[in-house]
Design an enzyme around this catalytic site. Structure first.
Site, mmCIF file in Angstrom:
data_model
loop_
_atom_site.group_PDB
_atom_site.id
_atom_site.type_symbol
_atom_site.label_atom_id
_atom_site.label_comp_id
_atom_site.label_asym_id
_atom_site.label_seq_id
_atom_site.Cartn_x
_atom_site.Cartn_y
_atom_site.Cartn_z
ATOM 1 N N HIS A 96 -4.270 -1.757 -4.062
ATOM 2 C CA HIS A 96 -5.671 -2.093 -3.722
ATOM 3 C C HIS A 96 -6.607 -1.868 -4.913
ATOM 4 C CE1 HIS A 96 -4.231 -2.260 0.367
ATOM 5 N NE2 HIS A 96 -3.988 -0.958 0.410
ATOM 6 N N SER A 128 0.835 -1.195 0.000
ATOM 7 C CA SER A 128 0.000 0.000 0.000
ATOM 8 C C SER A 128 0.877 1.255 0.000
ATOM 9 C CB SER A 128 -0.968 -0.045 1.192
ATOM 10 O OG SER A 128 -1.977 0.918 1.051
#
Length: 238
Positions: free
Chosen positions: A164, A127
């Site tokens: 994501h 991330s």
């Protein structure tokens, strides 16, 4: 001279898939053979969350690695250059990408990591720990309920990143719109997918989920083109 390597994870690893170690196992496999890998977790993006660090230390126990945590909010390491160069792997956790970059620059960790990368220390992360290595990225750093462009990455990898890609509703549409409006083209990774770069070139996409994938995005006449990348599922055959 050792290769310069980065493993950029769109989602997964010990924090998202505690019962699925495939991506973390792959990362450890990149370290030099013959001894336990030295792996340092950098939790800056989460404000040096104690809970996050504890999960890392549990996942990378002494049977797997020599694990350490580098805190900058309560810093005890004086010589960051030397400390980082002693590691085989730097593993950057998720959280706030913009805050991570700002704190790193205040402490000079950005410079230490760039030097270590050139010297063969493997850089990795999930991330925010994916975003930070690129020139630009898609982030919720400025509003947890929205996504914004960030053009202030370390630039060890060219272009932009979006983690994501399938795991958060706004990711895909926002990234496509940004690229169509002039944002640097780049890579999107779904949860469970990791992009392995060697000397600045993408050399593999590995996954911890059979259907996970990643994309290279390029501008098009009316909309960006998503190029699905060949993947290798790290688990057993179905």
């Amino acid at each position: 001279m050792a290769d310069s390597q980065i493993l950029a994870m769109g989602g997964g690893g010990f924090s998202m898939e505690p019962d699925n170690p495939l991506l973390d196992d792959y990362l450890l496999s990149l370290a030099p053979a013959g001894r336990k890998p030295r792996v340092c977790f950098v939790p800056t993006a989460s404000g040096d969350s104690d809970g996050y660090s504890e999960k890392f230390l549990a996942a990378f126990g002494p049977e797997r690695a020599e694990a350490t945590v580098l805190s900058l909010f309560n810093r005890t390491v004086a010589d960051l250059d030397a400390f980082v160069l002693e590691q085989d792997i730097i593993y950057v956790g998720g959280g706030n990408t913009a805050n991570l970059l700002a704190v790193w620059r205040v402490h000079g960790l950005d410079v230490a990591l760039a030097k270590a990368y050139r010297e063969g220390v493997i850089l990795a992360g999930i991330s925010a720990g994916m975003n930070c290595w690129f020139e630009a990225s898609v982030t919720d750093s400025f509003n947890m309920n929205a996504l914004d462009p960030l053009s202030d990455g370390l630039g060890l990898l060219p272009g932009s990143a979006c983690p994501h890609y399938d795991g958060e509703a706004l990711r895909r549409g926002t990234y496509l719109a940004l690229i169509q409006n002039g944002f640097p083209a780049g890579y999107a990774a779904e949860d469970g997918a990791a992009l392995h770069f060697t000397n600045g070139e993408l050399t593999a996409v590995v996954t911890s989920r059979p259907q996970a994938t990643a994309y290279k995005l390029t501008p098009g006449p009316t909309a960006p083109t998503e190029h699905p990348l060949p993947t290798t599922y790290l688990g057993p055959p179905a």
